[in-house]
Scaffold this motif. Structure first.
Motif, mmCIF file in Angstrom:
data_model
loop_
_atom_site.group_PDB
_atom_site.id
_atom_site.type_symbol
_atom_site.label_atom_id
_atom_site.label_comp_id
_atom_site.label_asym_id
_atom_site.label_seq_id
_atom_site.Cartn_x
_atom_site.Cartn_y
_atom_site.Cartn_z
ATOM 1 N N MET A 63 51.934 37.579 12.648
ATOM 2 C CA MET A 63 52.201 36.562 11.635
ATOM 3 C C MET A 63 50.889 36.265 10.887
ATOM 4 S SD MET A 63 54.637 34.077 13.581
ATOM 5 C CE MET A 63 56.135 34.568 14.144
ATOM 6 N N ARG A 78 49.899 37.328 9.795
ATOM 7 C CA ARG A 78 48.556 37.129 9.304
ATOM 8 C C ARG A 78 48.586 36.179 8.133
ATOM 9 N NH1 ARG A 78 47.343 41.800 7.449
ATOM 10 N NH2 ARG A 78 48.934 42.873 7.635
ATOM 11 N N PRO A 128 45.477 34.827 8.749
ATOM 12 C CA PRO A 128 45.888 33.747 8.358
ATOM 13 C C PRO A 128 47.100 34.096 7.827
ATOM 14 C CG PRO A 128 43.639 33.881 7.972
ATOM 15 C CD PRO A 128 44.064 34.740 8.742
ATOM 16 N N ILE A 129 48.708 34.108 8.587
ATOM 17 C CA ILE A 129 49.632 35.050 8.023
ATOM 18 C C ILE A 129 49.580 34.923 6.521
ATOM 19 C CG2 ILE A 129 51.993 35.687 7.895
ATOM 20 C CD1 ILE A 129 52.162 34.929 10.650
ATOM 21 N N ALA A 130 48.841 35.624 5.859
ATOM 22 C CA ALA A 130 48.591 35.457 4.470
ATOM 23 C C ALA A 130 49.144 36.618 3.747
ATOM 24 C CB ALA A 130 47.129 35.434 4.264
ATOM 25 N N ALA A 131 49.871 36.375 2.785
ATOM 26 C CA ALA A 131 50.384 37.563 2.161
ATOM 27 C C ALA A 131 50.012 37.687 0.713
ATOM 28 C CB ALA A 131 51.856 37.641 2.340
ATOM 29 N N ALA A 186 44.254 40.135 9.230
ATOM 30 C CA ALA A 186 45.570 40.615 9.639
ATOM 31 C C ALA A 186 46.423 40.938 8.415
ATOM 32 C CB ALA A 186 46.277 39.577 10.503
ATOM 33 N N CYS A 187 46.103 40.308 7.286
ATOM 34 C CA CYS A 187 46.936 40.499 6.087
ATOM 35 C C CYS A 187 46.165 41.007 4.871
ATOM 36 C CB CYS A 187 47.603 39.194 5.701
ATOM 37 S SG CYS A 187 48.789 38.603 6.888
ATOM 38 N N VAL A 212 49.413 43.542 3.811
ATOM 39 C CA VAL A 212 50.542 42.621 3.629
ATOM 40 C C VAL A 212 50.219 41.685 2.472
ATOM 41 C CG1 VAL A 212 51.778 40.687 4.661
ATOM 42 C CG2 VAL A 212 51.371 42.762 5.984
ATOM 43 N N THR A 247 54.312 33.686 0.147
ATOM 44 C CA THR A 247 54.511 34.306 1.456
ATOM 45 C C THR A 247 53.238 34.246 2.297
ATOM 46 O OG1 THR A 247 54.078 36.445 0.429
ATOM 47 C CG2 THR A 247 56.379 35.827 0.790
ATOM 48 N N THR A 271 52.052 32.357 4.513
ATOM 49 C CA THR A 271 52.512 31.262 5.371
ATOM 50 C C THR A 271 51.423 30.934 6.386
ATOM 51 O OG1 THR A 271 53.687 32.955 6.633
ATOM 52 C CG2 THR A 271 54.970 31.662 5.053
ATOM 53 N N TYR A 272 50.434 30.269 5.886
ATOM 54 C CA TYR A 272 49.228 29.949 6.653
ATOM 55 C C TYR A 272 48.894 28.490 6.405
ATOM 56 C CZ TYR A 272 44.347 30.280 8.198
ATOM 57 O OH TYR A 272 43.150 30.091 8.837
#
Lengths: 154, 204
Positions: A3, A4, A5-8, A66-67, A75, A126, A128-129
Protein backbone atom coordinates in the motif's frame (compact mmCIF):
# COMPACT_ATOMS: atom_id res chain seq x y z
CA UNK A 1 6.19 -3.45 -1.46
CA UNK A 2 3.91 -1.89 -0.73
CA UNK A 3 0.00 0.00 0.00
CA UNK A 4 3.06 2.89 -1.17
CA UNK A 5 3.79 6.53 1.21
CA UNK A 6 0.98 4.52 -0.76
CA UNK A 7 1.45 7.31 -3.18
CA UNK A 8 0.36 7.09 -6.61
CA UNK A 9 -0.42 9.95 -8.90
CA UNK A 10 1.23 12.61 -6.86
CA UNK A 11 2.70 14.71 -9.54
CA UNK A 12 0.84 16.15 -12.38
CA UNK A 13 -1.53 18.08 -14.88
CA UNK A 14 -3.87 20.83 -15.81
CA UNK A 15 -7.63 20.93 -15.46
CA UNK A 16 -9.78 19.34 -18.10
CA UNK A 17 -12.88 20.94 -19.51
CA UNK A 18 -15.82 20.51 -17.18
CA UNK A 19 -13.62 20.12 -14.17
CA UNK A 20 -12.87 23.77 -13.56
CA UNK A 21 -15.04 23.91 -10.46
CA UNK A 22 -13.11 21.03 -8.96
CA UNK A 23 -9.85 22.73 -9.77
CA UNK A 24 -11.12 25.86 -8.07
CA UNK A 25 -11.97 23.87 -4.97
CA UNK A 26 -8.52 22.30 -4.94
CA UNK A 27 -6.91 25.71 -5.25
CA UNK A 28 -9.02 27.06 -2.40
CA UNK A 29 -7.91 24.12 -0.24
CA UNK A 30 -4.36 24.70 -1.33
CA UNK A 31 -4.20 28.35 -0.38
CA UNK A 32 -6.69 28.77 2.45
CA UNK A 33 -4.61 27.15 5.15
CA UNK A 34 -1.35 28.94 4.32
CA UNK A 35 -3.20 32.25 4.61
CA UNK A 36 -4.54 31.26 8.00
CA UNK A 37 -1.08 30.12 9.03
CA UNK A 38 0.36 33.44 7.96
CA UNK A 39 -2.06 35.22 10.27
CA UNK A 40 -1.06 32.89 13.11
CA UNK A 41 2.59 33.69 12.58
CA UNK A 42 1.83 37.32 13.41
CA UNK A 43 0.41 36.25 16.75
CA UNK A 44 2.39 33.22 17.90
CA UNK A 45 6.20 33.31 17.90
CA UNK A 46 7.39 30.16 16.18
CA UNK A 47 10.59 28.24 16.69
CA UNK A 48 13.17 29.17 14.12
CA UNK A 49 12.97 26.64 11.29
CA UNK A 50 16.15 25.13 9.94
CA UNK A 51 16.92 25.90 6.34
CA UNK A 52 15.46 23.33 3.97
CA UNK A 53 18.07 20.65 3.35
CA UNK A 54 17.84 18.61 0.13
CA UNK A 55 20.25 15.99 1.56
CA UNK A 56 17.93 15.33 4.47
CA UNK A 57 15.05 15.43 2.03
CA UNK A 58 16.65 12.70 -0.03
CA UNK A 59 16.66 10.45 3.03
CA UNK A 60 13.00 11.22 3.65
CA UNK A 61 12.33 10.40 0.01
CA UNK A 62 13.04 6.76 0.91
CA UNK A 63 9.49 6.72 2.26
CA UNK A 64 8.19 7.35 -1.22
CA UNK A 65 10.04 4.50 -2.92
CA UNK A 66 7.26 1.97 -2.80
CA UNK A 67 5.37 4.05 -5.37
CA UNK A 68 7.78 6.58 -6.82
CA UNK A 69 11.24 6.86 -8.32
CA UNK A 70 13.21 9.80 -9.65
CA UNK A 71 13.77 8.53 -13.18
CA UNK A 72 11.10 5.85 -13.63
CA UNK A 73 7.34 5.89 -13.53
CA UNK A 74 6.07 3.45 -10.96
CA UNK A 75 2.65 3.18 -9.29
CA UNK A 76 3.20 6.91 -8.99
CA UNK A 77 4.82 9.21 -11.54
CA UNK A 78 8.54 9.88 -11.72
CA UNK A 79 9.86 12.98 -10.05
CA UNK A 80 12.68 14.18 -12.30
CA UNK A 81 11.89 17.65 -13.60
CA UNK A 82 9.10 18.12 -11.10
CA UNK A 83 9.59 21.83 -10.42
CA UNK A 84 7.15 23.84 -12.47
CA UNK A 85 5.27 20.83 -13.82
CA UNK A 86 1.49 20.97 -13.98
CA UNK A 87 -0.16 18.65 -11.44
CA UNK A 88 -1.30 15.58 -13.38
CA UNK A 89 0.72 16.78 -16.34
CA UNK A 90 3.41 14.18 -16.97
CA UNK A 91 2.74 12.83 -20.45
CA UNK A 92 1.98 9.14 -20.58
CA UNK A 93 1.24 8.67 -16.91
CA UNK A 94 -2.20 7.39 -15.95
CA UNK A 95 -3.34 9.90 -13.33
CA UNK A 96 -6.55 9.87 -11.38
CA UNK A 97 -9.27 12.20 -12.63
CA UNK A 98 -8.83 14.19 -9.44
CA UNK A 99 -5.14 14.84 -10.05
CA UNK A 100 -5.65 15.71 -13.70
CA UNK A 101 -8.22 18.27 -12.59
CA UNK A 102 -6.14 19.68 -9.74
CA UNK A 103 -5.32 22.83 -11.66
CA UNK A 104 -2.05 23.89 -10.07
CA UNK A 105 1.65 23.71 -10.74
CA UNK A 106 4.20 22.03 -8.51
CA UNK A 107 6.26 24.55 -6.60
CA UNK A 108 7.47 24.97 -3.04
CA UNK A 109 4.08 26.02 -1.72
CA UNK A 110 1.91 23.53 -3.56
CA UNK A 111 4.22 20.64 -2.75
CA UNK A 112 4.31 21.61 0.90
CA UNK A 113 0.54 21.74 1.14
CA UNK A 114 -0.05 18.57 -0.85
CA UNK A 115 2.53 16.50 0.99
CA UNK A 116 1.07 17.56 4.34
CA UNK A 117 -2.33 16.12 3.42
CA UNK A 118 -2.59 14.64 -0.08
CA UNK A 119 -6.21 13.55 0.16
CA UNK A 120 -7.23 16.80 1.83
CA UNK A 121 -5.77 18.90 -0.96
CA UNK A 122 -6.74 16.65 -3.87
CA UNK A 123 -9.67 14.48 -2.78
CA UNK A 124 -9.81 11.45 -5.01
CA UNK A 125 -6.09 11.24 -5.62
CA UNK A 126 -4.82 7.68 -5.63
CA UNK A 127 -1.94 8.81 -3.44
CA UNK A 128 -3.67 7.33 -0.42
CA UNK A 129 -1.10 8.48 2.08
CA UNK A 130 -1.66 10.30 5.33
CA UNK A 131 1.01 12.86 4.59
CA UNK A 132 4.30 14.15 5.98
CA UNK A 133 3.14 15.90 9.11
CA UNK A 134 6.46 17.23 10.39
CA UNK A 135 7.03 20.71 8.96
CA UNK A 136 10.81 20.44 8.80
CA UNK A 137 10.73 17.00 7.19
CA UNK A 138 8.32 18.33 4.61
CA UNK A 139 10.46 21.39 3.90
CA UNK A 140 13.48 19.15 3.42
CA UNK A 141 11.59 16.74 1.16
CA UNK A 142 10.25 19.60 -0.93
CA UNK A 143 13.75 21.04 -1.26
CA UNK A 144 14.94 17.67 -2.53
CA UNK A 145 12.08 17.28 -4.99
CA UNK A 146 12.63 20.77 -6.37
CA UNK A 147 16.34 20.06 -6.78
CA UNK A 148 15.75 17.17 -9.17
CA UNK A 149 16.98 17.81 -12.67
CA UNK A 150 14.85 17.45 -15.78
CA UNK A 151 14.27 13.89 -16.92
CA UNK A 152 16.85 12.49 -19.30
CA UNK A 153 15.61 11.93 -22.84
CA UNK A 154 14.61 8.34 -23.63
CA UNK B 1 20.34 -7.08 -19.74
CA UNK B 2 23.51 -7.72 -21.67
CA UNK B 3 25.36 -5.51 -19.22
CA UNK B 4 24.03 -7.61 -16.39
CA UNK B 5 25.23 -10.82 -17.98
CA UNK B 6 28.67 -9.38 -18.61
CA UNK B 7 29.04 -8.30 -15.04
CA UNK B 8 28.24 -11.79 -13.83
CA UNK B 9 31.88 -12.58 -14.55
CA UNK B 10 32.99 -10.07 -11.94
CA UNK B 11 33.30 -11.19 -8.33
CA UNK B 12 30.32 -10.26 -6.19
CA UNK B 13 31.02 -7.35 -3.92
CA UNK B 14 29.80 -8.20 -0.46
CA UNK B 15 30.05 -5.52 2.21
CA UNK B 16 31.89 -6.42 5.37
CA UNK B 17 29.59 -7.94 7.96
CA UNK B 18 29.47 -6.56 11.48
CA UNK B 19 31.11 -9.01 13.81
CA UNK B 20 28.91 -11.90 14.77
CA UNK B 21 29.73 -11.49 18.43
CA UNK B 22 28.65 -7.87 18.39
CA UNK B 23 25.26 -8.99 19.57
CA UNK B 24 23.67 -6.67 17.05
CA UNK B 25 23.00 -9.08 14.23
CA UNK B 26 22.89 -12.76 13.51
CA UNK B 27 25.46 -14.40 11.25
CA UNK B 28 24.37 -13.84 7.68
CA UNK B 29 23.87 -17.45 6.71
CA UNK B 30 21.95 -18.44 9.80
CA UNK B 31 19.87 -15.30 9.50
CA UNK B 32 18.93 -16.19 5.96
CA UNK B 33 18.10 -19.74 6.95
CA UNK B 34 15.90 -18.39 9.70
CA UNK B 35 14.23 -16.06 7.27
CA UNK B 36 13.39 -19.03 5.10
CA UNK B 37 11.07 -20.26 7.78
CA UNK B 38 9.15 -17.01 7.93
CA UNK B 39 5.79 -17.09 6.27
CA UNK B 40 3.02 -14.59 6.10
CA UNK B 41 0.76 -15.62 8.88
CA UNK B 42 -2.31 -17.44 7.69
CA UNK B 43 -4.10 -15.63 10.44
CA UNK B 44 -3.13 -12.32 8.90
CA UNK B 45 -4.55 -13.32 5.56
CA UNK B 46 -7.68 -14.61 7.21
CA UNK B 47 -7.97 -11.36 9.08
CA UNK B 48 -8.05 -9.39 5.87
CA UNK B 49 -10.30 -11.86 4.11
CA UNK B 50 -12.45 -12.23 7.18
CA UNK B 51 -13.15 -8.54 7.44
CA UNK B 52 -14.75 -8.53 4.02
CA UNK B 53 -18.18 -9.41 5.30
CA UNK B 54 -17.94 -6.88 8.07
CA UNK B 55 -16.76 -4.23 5.66
CA UNK B 56 -18.98 -4.87 2.69
CA UNK B 57 -21.71 -2.33 2.48
CA UNK B 58 -21.01 -0.95 5.91
CA UNK B 59 -18.19 1.22 7.13
CA UNK B 60 -15.86 0.52 4.25
CA UNK B 61 -16.16 3.26 1.73
CA UNK B 62 -15.03 4.11 -1.74
CA UNK B 63 -12.06 5.73 -0.05
CA UNK B 64 -11.10 2.39 1.50
CA UNK B 65 -11.37 0.68 -1.86
CA UNK B 66 -9.07 3.34 -3.30
CA UNK B 67 -6.51 2.72 -0.56
CA UNK B 68 -6.69 -1.03 -1.12
CA UNK B 69 -6.29 -0.58 -4.86
CA UNK B 70 -3.24 1.64 -4.49
CA UNK B 71 -1.73 -0.97 -2.22
CA UNK B 72 -2.63 -3.67 -4.71
CA UNK B 73 -0.92 -1.76 -7.49
CA UNK B 74 2.23 -1.50 -5.42
CA UNK B 75 2.12 -5.18 -4.50
CA UNK B 76 1.78 -6.15 -8.16
CA UNK B 77 4.78 -3.99 -8.97
CA UNK B 78 6.76 -5.61 -6.16
CA UNK B 79 5.96 -9.04 -7.58
CA UNK B 80 7.29 -7.89 -10.93
CA UNK B 81 10.40 -6.39 -9.32
CA UNK B 82 11.26 -9.64 -7.55
CA UNK B 83 10.71 -11.46 -10.83
CA UNK B 84 13.29 -9.21 -12.47
CA UNK B 85 15.68 -9.93 -9.62
CA UNK B 86 15.10 -13.68 -9.73
CA UNK B 87 15.61 -13.81 -13.50
CA UNK B 88 18.63 -11.54 -13.52
CA UNK B 89 21.08 -14.36 -12.92
CA UNK B 90 22.70 -12.18 -10.28
CA UNK B 91 21.22 -13.82 -7.18
CA UNK B 92 23.01 -16.75 -5.63
CA UNK B 93 21.45 -19.24 -3.24
CA UNK B 94 20.26 -18.81 -0.54
CA UNK B 95 19.52 -15.21 -1.52
CA UNK B 96 17.64 -16.36 -4.60
CA UNK B 97 15.40 -18.57 -2.47
CA UNK B 98 14.77 -15.65 -0.19
CA UNK B 99 13.74 -13.41 -3.08
CA UNK B 100 11.35 -16.03 -4.37
CA UNK B 101 9.87 -16.44 -0.93
CA UNK B 102 9.37 -12.72 -0.49
CA UNK B 103 7.79 -12.54 -3.92
CA UNK B 104 5.40 -15.24 -2.72
CA UNK B 105 4.42 -13.07 0.22
CA UNK B 106 3.64 -10.20 -2.11
CA UNK B 107 1.54 -12.51 -4.24
CA UNK B 108 -0.40 -13.48 -1.13
CA UNK B 109 -0.86 -9.81 -0.24
CA UNK B 110 -2.03 -9.03 -3.78
CA UNK B 111 -4.45 -11.94 -3.88
CA UNK B 112 -6.14 -11.02 -0.65
CA UNK B 113 -6.21 -7.30 -1.49
CA UNK B 114 -7.87 -8.01 -4.83
CA UNK B 115 -10.37 -10.34 -3.21
CA UNK B 116 -11.20 -7.73 -0.60
CA UNK B 117 -11.68 -4.99 -3.21
CA UNK B 118 -14.08 -7.25 -5.09
CA UNK B 119 -15.99 -8.15 -1.96
CA UNK B 120 -16.45 -4.45 -1.23
CA UNK B 121 -17.92 -3.90 -4.66
CA UNK B 122 -14.85 -2.42 -6.27
CA UNK B 123 -12.77 -3.40 -9.26
CA UNK B 124 -9.22 -4.44 -8.41
CA UNK B 125 -6.48 -2.82 -10.45
CA UNK B 126 -4.65 -5.07 -12.87
CA UNK B 127 -0.92 -5.56 -13.14
CA UNK B 128 0.66 -3.28 -15.73
CA UNK B 129 1.66 -4.82 -19.02
CA UNK B 130 5.17 -3.54 -18.42
CA UNK B 131 7.07 -2.03 -15.52
CA UNK B 132 9.86 0.47 -15.75
CA UNK B 133 12.64 -0.75 -13.47
CA UNK B 134 16.22 0.55 -13.50
CA UNK B 135 17.64 -2.75 -14.77
CA UNK B 136 20.67 -1.00 -16.23
CA UNK B 137 21.74 -0.20 -12.68
CA UNK B 138 21.40 -3.78 -11.39
CA UNK B 139 24.80 -5.29 -12.00
CA UNK B 140 25.47 -7.34 -8.90
CA UNK B 141 23.64 -9.29 -6.25
CA UNK B 142 24.03 -6.39 -3.87
CA UNK B 143 22.50 -4.01 -6.42
CA UNK B 144 19.43 -6.25 -6.59
CA UNK B 145 19.26 -6.58 -2.82
CA UNK B 146 19.63 -2.83 -2.38
CA UNK B 147 16.89 -2.16 -4.91
CA UNK B 148 14.57 -4.64 -3.19
CA UNK B 149 15.41 -3.22 0.23
CA UNK B 150 14.48 0.27 -0.98
CA UNK B 151 11.14 -0.98 -2.26
CA UNK B 152 10.43 -2.79 0.99
CA UNK B 153 11.35 0.22 3.08
CA UNK B 154 9.08 2.34 0.94
CA UNK B 155 6.35 -0.24 1.37
CA UNK B 156 6.59 0.00 5.12
CA UNK B 157 6.19 3.77 4.89
CA UNK B 158 3.36 3.42 2.43
CA UNK B 159 1.35 1.09 4.62
CA UNK B 160 2.15 3.26 7.61
CA UNK B 161 0.73 6.22 5.74
CA UNK B 162 -2.33 4.25 4.69
CA UNK B 163 -3.30 2.70 8.00
CA UNK B 164 -4.73 5.90 9.56
CA UNK B 165 -6.79 6.61 6.44
CA UNK B 166 -8.99 3.51 6.52
CA UNK B 167 -12.57 4.13 7.56
CA UNK B 168 -12.90 0.48 8.50
CA UNK B 169 -10.66 -0.36 11.45
CA UNK B 170 -10.49 -4.03 10.51
CA UNK B 171 -8.96 -3.04 7.20
CA UNK B 172 -6.49 -0.81 9.02
CA UNK B 173 -5.53 -3.73 11.24
CA UNK B 174 -5.08 -5.99 8.25
CA UNK B 175 -2.93 -3.40 6.50
CA UNK B 176 -0.80 -3.17 9.62
CA UNK B 177 -0.22 -6.90 9.48
CA UNK B 178 1.09 -6.56 5.92
CA UNK B 179 3.25 -3.66 7.11
CA UNK B 180 4.83 -6.02 9.62
CA UNK B 181 5.65 -8.53 6.91
CA UNK B 182 7.21 -5.84 4.69
CA UNK B 183 9.28 -4.63 7.63
CA UNK B 184 10.64 -8.15 8.10
CA UNK B 185 11.56 -8.26 4.42
CA UNK B 186 13.38 -4.95 4.76
CA UNK B 187 15.30 -6.12 7.82
CA UNK B 188 16.35 -9.42 6.25
CA UNK B 189 17.48 -7.70 3.06
CA UNK B 190 19.50 -5.18 5.07
CA UNK B 191 21.13 -8.03 6.93
CA UNK B 192 21.96 -9.78 3.67
CA UNK B 193 23.65 -6.54 2.58
CA UNK B 194 25.75 -6.52 5.74
CA UNK B 195 23.82 -3.60 7.19
CA UNK B 196 22.27 -3.30 10.62
CA UNK B 197 18.95 -5.04 9.98
CA UNK B 198 17.00 -2.86 12.40
CA UNK B 199 18.66 0.55 12.36
CA UNK B 200 15.95 2.51 14.17
CA UNK B 201 13.40 2.01 16.92
CA UNK B 202 10.58 3.50 14.86
CA UNK B 203 9.67 3.42 11.20
CA UNK B 204 8.36 6.46 9.41
Amino acid sequence: MSMRPIAADAIGGGPRKGAVHRAGAALRRLYALPLAAAVMVLVIPAEAAAAPDPARGQQIYDRCLACHAVENNRVGPRHCGLAGRQAGGLPGFDYSDAMRAAGFTWNRQTLDRFLADPLGVVPGTTMTYDGIKDDQERRDLVAYLLSLKPCAPR
Amino acid sequence: MSDIQTDLQAPLQTPAQPSEDSGLILPRRSFLRGAGTLTLSAAAVAMLAGCESAAAGTSASAADISILNTALGAELEAIAAYQVGAESGLLQKPVLDLAVQFQGHHKEHADVLAKTVRSLGGKPVDAKKAYDFPVDKLKSQNDVLGFAAGLEKGAVSAYLGAVPLFKNRDLAKAAASILGDEAMHWAVLRNALGQNPVPVAFVS
